[in-house]
Design a protein around this motif. Structure first.
Motif, PDB file in Angstrom:
ATOM      1  N   GLY A 116       8.311  -2.730   7.367  1.00 66.90           N
ATOM      2  CA  GLY A 116       6.993  -2.348   8.013  1.00 66.90           C
ATOM      3  C   GLY A 116       6.356  -1.665   6.881  1.00 66.90           C
ATOM      4  O   GLY A 116       6.736  -0.660   6.307  1.00 66.90           O
ATOM      5  N   LEU A 117       5.149  -1.650   6.548  1.00 65.51           N
ATOM      6  CA  LEU A 117       4.357  -1.043   5.653  1.00 65.51           C
ATOM      7  C   LEU A 117       3.408   0.101   6.290  1.00 65.51           C
ATOM      8  O   LEU A 117       3.998   1.214   6.647  1.00 65.51           O
ATOM      9  N   ALA A 118       2.180  -0.099   6.327  1.00 67.28           N
ATOM     10  CA  ALA A 118       1.354   1.258   6.730  1.00 67.28           C
ATOM     11  C   ALA A 118       1.314   2.076   5.750  1.00 67.28           C
ATOM     12  O   ALA A 118       2.068   1.898   4.613  1.00 67.28           O
ATOM     13  N   ARG A 119       0.905   3.168   5.897  1.00 65.54           N
ATOM     14  CA  ARG A 119       0.785   4.173   4.722  1.00 65.54           C
ATOM     15  C   ARG A 119       2.240   4.932   4.643  1.00 65.54           C
ATOM     16  O   ARG A 119       2.750   5.131   3.358  1.00 65.54           O
ATOM     17  N   ASN A 145       9.525  -5.476   3.479  1.00 61.23           N
ATOM     18  CA  ASN A 145       9.206  -6.542   4.404  1.00 61.23           C
ATOM     19  C   ASN A 145       8.353  -6.364   5.406  1.00 61.23           C
ATOM     20  O   ASN A 145       8.350  -5.490   6.045  1.00 61.23           O
ATOM     21  N   ASP A 146       7.378  -7.109   5.414  1.00 61.67           N
ATOM     22  CA  ASP A 146       6.151  -6.666   6.391  1.00 61.67           C
ATOM     23  C   ASP A 146       5.701  -8.067   7.221  1.00 61.67           C
ATOM     24  O   ASP A 146       5.539  -8.904   6.648  1.00 61.67           O
ATOM     25  N   ALA A 147       5.303  -7.773   8.465  1.00 58.43           N
ATOM     26  CA  ALA A 147       5.118  -9.003   9.060  1.00 58.43           C
ATOM     27  C   ALA A 147       3.634  -9.574   8.941  1.00 58.43           C
ATOM     28  O   ALA A 147       3.358 -10.632   8.831  1.00 58.43           O
ATOM     29  N   LYS A 148       2.702  -8.809   8.323  1.00 63.34           N
ATOM     30  CA  LYS A 148       1.317  -9.325   7.876  1.00 63.34           C
ATOM     31  C   LYS A 148       1.250 -10.043   6.534  1.00 63.34           C
ATOM     32  O   LYS A 148       1.892  -9.833   5.591  1.00 63.34           O
ATOM     33  N   PRO A 149       0.702 -11.174   6.768  1.00 66.39           N
ATOM     34  CA  PRO A 149       0.612 -12.346   5.692  1.00 66.39           C
ATOM     35  C   PRO A 149       0.037 -11.588   4.601  1.00 66.39           C
ATOM     36  O   PRO A 149      -0.554 -10.718   4.309  1.00 66.39           O
ATOM     37  N   LEU A 150       0.526 -11.788   2.980  1.00 67.05           N
ATOM     38  CA  LEU A 150       0.260 -11.313   1.865  1.00 67.05           C
ATOM     39  C   LEU A 150      -1.151 -11.522   1.754  1.00 67.05           C
ATOM     40  O   LEU A 150      -1.929 -10.573   1.338  1.00 67.05           O
ATOM     41  N   GLU A 151      -2.041 -12.458   2.131  1.00 68.88           N
ATOM     42  CA  GLU A 151      -3.454 -12.598   1.913  1.00 68.88           C
ATOM     43  C   GLU A 151      -3.993 -11.715   2.717  1.00 68.88           C
ATOM     44  O   GLU A 151      -5.395 -11.234   2.262  1.00 68.88           O
ATOM     45  N   ASP A 152      -3.756 -10.975   3.678  1.00 67.80           N
ATOM     46  CA  ASP A 152      -4.360 -10.125   4.471  1.00 67.80           C
ATOM     47  C   ASP A 152      -3.757  -8.685   4.469  1.00 67.80           C
ATOM     48  O   ASP A 152      -4.014  -7.950   5.154  1.00 67.80           O
ATOM     49  N   ASN A 153      -3.062  -8.405   3.277  1.00 63.55           N
ATOM     50  CA  ASN A 153      -2.504  -7.199   3.160  1.00 63.55           C
ATOM     51  C   ASN A 153      -2.630  -6.702   1.893  1.00 63.55           C
ATOM     52  O   ASN A 153      -1.664  -6.535   0.941  1.00 63.55           O
ATOM     53  N   ILE A 170       7.253  -3.936  -7.346  1.00 62.08           N
ATOM     54  CA  ILE A 170       8.306  -3.732  -5.975  1.00 62.08           C
ATOM     55  C   ILE A 170       8.241  -5.206  -5.330  1.00 62.08           C
ATOM     56  O   ILE A 170       7.145  -5.573  -5.117  1.00 62.08           O
ATOM     57  N   ARG A 171       9.512  -5.478  -4.995  1.00 65.01           N
ATOM     58  CA  ARG A 171       9.757  -6.692  -4.227  1.00 65.01           C
ATOM     59  C   ARG A 171       9.112  -6.770  -2.771  1.00 65.01           C
ATOM     60  O   ARG A 171       9.506  -5.683  -1.992  1.00 65.01           O
ATOM     61  N   VAL A 172       8.472  -7.592  -2.537  1.00 65.67           N
ATOM     62  CA  VAL A 172       7.645  -7.680  -1.155  1.00 65.67           C
ATOM     63  C   VAL A 172       8.042  -9.148  -0.558  1.00 65.67           C
ATOM     64  O   VAL A 172       7.588 -10.278  -1.262  1.00 65.67           O
ATOM     65  N   ILE A 173       8.100  -9.153   0.857  1.00 71.56           N
ATOM     66  CA  ILE A 173       8.416 -10.322   1.477  1.00 71.56           C
ATOM     67  C   ILE A 173       7.435 -10.173   2.714  1.00 71.56           C
ATOM     68  O   ILE A 173       7.688  -9.278   3.233  1.00 71.56           O
ATOM     69  N   CYS A 174       6.218 -11.047   2.763  1.00 72.60           N
ATOM     70  CA  CYS A 174       5.454 -10.935   3.947  1.00 72.60           C
ATOM     71  C   CYS A 174       5.382 -12.079   4.751  1.00 72.60           C
ATOM     72  O   CYS A 174       5.675 -13.139   4.634  1.00 72.60           O
TER      73      CYS A 174
END
Length: 451
Positions: A16-19, A38-46, A57-61
């Motif tokens: 989960g991302l956010a601040r 790892n964040d549930a929001k798709p990359l294009e909206d993130n 940093i490795r990110v999976i969205c």
């Protein structure tokens, strides 16, 4: 900040991302960890995820793939808002992977002592009061935590001569292990967030975790108006500093309209800049912390007498033609609205209330709303609130939103009246959050005033 080696080359999952998630990911990377976000929001909206990717940093969205846990992470840092019922967390617990929140990281790296404030109601106001008083006394105090400043970010820039004043939610406190404030404050504990915690007992356990590592050299400032907190207080190893509006205690207390600390009069209730019994409690907690820092009485009085509240928390926003406006949009439950009303004379109050219908009735509010000049009701819960108004014999009007309700209230009000937005309901039926709801109230006030 403390330079730690324990995270070097450790594989860590930030869920989960956010601040706070972004701050944790950056801090762990700085400390040498191998971080996956790892964040549930798709990359294009993130945009947050895109920024982290750009930093390497490795990110999976887009979803939470359970197979990610096959990578044998040393621990997980989760966003406080993600419930433990989340399948990823359930699997992690079955694999005995430790799960923390980022306030744990903040504690580990902070060179500054921590004043941690928690409670069901009043924690944001109390946190702000404490920060204001300490800074006015010459102590470099920094706001952090649930108040909107990621603790793991703020903790990186403080020195041993500073103080971290940290608001802590039950969600954050569930994810601590070593965390130990030098001073902890518990404003109150009331049944709330049961949908997240599963039971009131679990909620209490989360709140009480704030003192689990404290010793006799640390201080627990606690509201002993509540029998529950009195009972819990008898089990702590910390040095107790009680506060009460109901009895004289060996700490901060209310007596004959004055606020005292250990038999020493600090100020009168009439000098407080914000109304309401709950704000007297917030002030007493603040006084207790201030005196532990040896702040002078004059500094305490100067700050608390000019304290105008926190935005959306019984915030005085001004007056028009002798009619006062108070923004208490943060009151998302019955208890908070009861506390808000305690600071006013009902016959001069026009109450704007209503919001998300959670299926509960408002019988508990009936005694508190008796004598109101009028209620202006909005949102899904309006039909249920009408029942309470009828039982209290209070006249009521209905409006489609906060803007219309505010205009209707002002049209109905007379000089000397108070228009109070204190909804007793969450905002999500009409607004994204209570801040948006409160901002509409403020904007409408400004329109009426011609700003």
């Amino acid at each position: 900040m403390k330079q730690l080696s324990q995270f070097n080359n450790q594989k860590v999952l930030v869920l989960g991302l956010a601040r706070s998630g972004a701050a944790a990911a950056r801090l762990l990377t700085k400390l040498g960890a191998i971080v996956t976000v790892n964040d549930a929001k798709p990359l294009e909206d993130n945009p947050g995820a895109k920024s982290l990717l750009a930093e390497g940093i490795r990110v999976i969205c887009g979803h939470h793939p359970l197979e990610l846990l096959d990578e044998e992470f040393s621990f997980i840092v989760k966003n406080p808002g993600i419930p433990y019922s989340n399948p990823m967390l359930q699997l992690a617990m079955s694999k005995e992977i430790p799960i923390y929140t980022e306030v744990e990281l903040a504690y580990l790296i902070s060179e500054a002592p921590i004043v941690g404030i928690t409670g069901s109601n009043g924690k944001t106001t109390t946190t702000t009061m404490i920060e204001n008083v300490l800074n006015a006394s010459g102590v470099a105090a920094h706001l952090a935590g649930n108040i909107g400043f990621p603790a793991s970010e703020v903790a990186q820039s403080v020195s041993k001569n500073d103080v971290l004043v940290m608001e802590l939610s039950s969600f954050q406190l569930m994810g601590i292990e070593a965390f130990k404030p030098h001073i902890a404050v518990i404003t109150n504990i009331m049944p709330t967030h049961i949908d997240y915690h599963g039971s009131f007992d679990n909620y209490v356990k989360a709140k009480w975790a704030i003192q689990q590592k404290m010793t006799a050299s640390d201080f627990l400032v606690i509201n002993v108006n509540q029998d529950l907190l009195k009972t819990l207080a008898s089990t702590t190893k910390a040095t107790l500093v009680p506060f009460s509006t109901e009895e004289v205690v060996d700490g901060a207390y209310l007596k004959e309209g004055n606020l005292y600390y250990r038999q020493e009069k600090i100020m009168s209730v009439d000098q407080l800049g914000v109304p309401g019994l709950h704000n007297i409690e917030n002030a007493l907690a603040t006084i207790a912390v201030a005196k532990l820092f040896e702040v002078s009485n004059q500094t305490i009085v100067n700050v608390l007498s000019h304290f105008g509240g926190v935005k959306h928390r019984l915030q005085s926003i001004g007056s028009i033609e002798g009619v006062s406006f108070f923004n208490d949009s943060k009151s998302t439950n019955i208890l908070a609205t009861q506390k808000a009303l305690s600071g006013f004379n009902n016959e001069n109050v026009l109450l704007i209330a209503g919001g998300l219908d959670r299926g509960n009735e408002f019988d508990e509010l009936v005694e508190d709303i008796k004598g109101l000049k009028v209620m202006i009701l909005i949102g899904q819960s309006a039909p249920r609130m009408i029942k309470a108004a009828q039982k209290a014999n209070v006249p009521y009007l209905q409006a489609k939103d906060v803007k219309e309700a505010t205009r209707l209230a002002f049209k109905t009000a007379s000089k000397g009246d108070t228009i109070l937005l204190s909804p007793a309901n969450a905002s999500w039926d009409m607004y994204d959050n209570f801040e948006v709801r409160g901002d509409e109230f403020i904007a409408t006030f400004n329109e009426l005033k011609g700003v």
